[in-house]
Design a protein around this motif. Structure first.
Motif, PDB file in Angstrom:
ATOM      1  N   THR A 150       0.859  -1.181   0.000  1.00  0.00           N
ATOM      2  CA  THR A 150       0.000   0.000   0.000  1.00  0.00           C
ATOM      3  C   THR A 150       0.892   1.227   0.000  1.00  0.00           C
ATOM      4  N   LYS A 151       0.498   2.239  -0.732  1.00  0.00           N
ATOM      5  CA  LYS A 151       1.269   3.489  -0.766  1.00  0.00           C
ATOM      6  C   LYS A 151       0.499   4.563   0.005  1.00  0.00           C
ATOM      7  N   ILE A 152       1.201   5.199   0.939  1.00  0.00           N
ATOM      8  CA  ILE A 152       0.635   6.305   1.711  1.00  0.00           C
ATOM      9  C   ILE A 152       1.134   7.606   1.105  1.00  0.00           C
ATOM     10  N   HIS A 153       0.236   8.424   0.583  1.00  0.00           N
ATOM     11  CA  HIS A 153       0.565   9.758   0.085  1.00  0.00           C
ATOM     12  C   HIS A 153       0.253  10.750   1.195  1.00  0.00           C
ATOM     13  N   LEU A 154       1.229  11.599   1.497  1.00  0.00           N
ATOM     14  CA  LEU A 154       1.119  12.476   2.665  1.00  0.00           C
ATOM     15  C   LEU A 154       1.406  13.917   2.284  1.00  0.00           C
ATOM     16  N   ASP A 193       3.214   8.552  -8.154  1.00  0.00           N
ATOM     17  CA  ASP A 193       3.002   9.705  -7.289  1.00  0.00           C
ATOM     18  C   ASP A 193       2.344  10.867  -8.017  1.00  0.00           C
ATOM     19  N   GLY A 194       2.769  11.107  -9.264  1.00  0.00           N
ATOM     20  CA  GLY A 194       2.255  12.263  -9.989  1.00  0.00           C
ATOM     21  C   GLY A 194       0.759  12.205 -10.221  1.00  0.00           C
ATOM     22  N   ILE A 195       0.199  11.001 -10.368  1.00  0.00           N
ATOM     23  CA  ILE A 195      -1.241  10.865 -10.590  1.00  0.00           C
ATOM     24  C   ILE A 195      -2.027  11.272  -9.353  1.00  0.00           C
ATOM     25  N   CYS A 196      -1.428  11.050  -8.177  1.00  0.00           N
ATOM     26  CA  CYS A 196      -2.143  11.269  -6.912  1.00  0.00           C
ATOM     27  C   CYS A 196      -1.887  12.644  -6.308  1.00  0.00           C
TER      28      CYS A 196
END
Length: 286
Positions: free
Chosen positions: A136-140, A160-163
């Motif tokens: 799972t990736k956590i974007h913060l 990352d760029g999409i999120c």
């Protein structure tokens, strides 16, 4: 107070943000139940292995699951952020980044009913295939003092760029008085993974300053186009030196063993655990 439990000052801050009990039979003491939740995400133990001093494990889990679905921890976090913003305690020099979390086999079992993990599905529970297996990736997004402002969960292989846009749109700090919630940072710092013309244009449309280094291939492509390539992107190396703040924020979050390794099956429960950990970081910094 025992280890991995709330201090009196922290409970005094969090107690007004916990929903009151409704009618019916008296429920378990709120502080004891919340301490059980904190102990669980701090140590990463199974719900069934909670110490007896927190009461029946099923009562603690049921309350946690109910709070996760109702968004209780998210609203409590926003209230603490609102109080800090009213006192001028939030540094709106926002940093964004992401980190990979390995999913334990107890969490990975969700994929058996959800179909092919890794594809974009509503029931993927933010689990995806990457080099580390099921992750799972956590974007913060955190403020200039290293405190979480917004969190977004995606499967581990998501770029990352999409999120970046959905993550920034999750920043929502209410006002203590009249007025709309604050959703726009003063400045955004990000690494090369977020370097794209679309994201820079999005930040300019919202009037948000940004410090994002440009990738080599993007520089080469711009030079090859000559005048049509446009001007070089602005970059302030002194401001970029502060990007380590988001890395230190990740280190504090992963101090919770239940965050560093994902044990929760559903994305709702795991996001609630991350939000509760963020809530504790805010409570300890106020």
């Amino acid at each position: 107070m025992r280890r991995h439990e709330l201090t009196d000052a922290e409970w005094e801050l969090l107690a007004p943000l916990i929903p009151r009990a409704g009618r019916g039979r008296p429920r378990a003491e709120d502080r004891r139940v919340i301490n059980g939740m904190v102990y669980k995400i701090r140590t990463g133990v199974s719900w069934r292995d909670l110490p007896e001093r927190y009461g029946p494990w099923k009562s603690v889990y049921t309350r946690f699951r109910r709070y996760a679905i109702d968004g209780v921890f998210t609203r409590a976090l926003q209230q603490i952020q609102a109080q800090a913003d009213a006192a001028g305690d939030i540094d709106w020099l926002v940093q964004i980044d992401s980190t990979i979390v390995r999913a334990h086999q107890h969490a990975a079992a969700t994929g058996r009913k959800g179909g092919n993990i890794g594809r974009t599905k509503r029931n993927d529970h933010a689990l995806g295939r990457s080099r580390g297996g099921l992750t799972t990736k956590i974007h913060l997004a955190c403020d200039g003092r290293g405190r979480p402002l917004a969190v977004l969960l995606t499967p581990g292989q998501r770029h990352d760029g999409i999120c970046a846009r959905p993550l920034l749109e999750r920043i929502r700090v209410p006002r203590t008085g009249l007025g709309r919630p604050r959703c726009r940072p003063d400045h955004v710092i990000a690494d090369k993974a977020y370097s794209s013309r679309g994201f820079r244009a999005y930040l300019r449309r919202r009037g948000i300053g940004h410090t994002i280094p440009e990738k080599r291939d993007q520089k080469r492509h711009r030079h090859n186009r000559g005048r049509r390539g446009g001007r070089p992107t602005g970059f302030d190396s002194k401001i970029y030196c502060r990007r380590n703040t988001v890395e230190r924020c990740f280190n504090r979050l992963k101090g919770f063993r239940g965050i560093a390794t994902r044990y929760e099956k559903t994305a709702t429960s795991y996001e609630a655990a991350v939000t509760l950990a963020s809530l504790l970081l805010w409570a300890r910094s106020v």
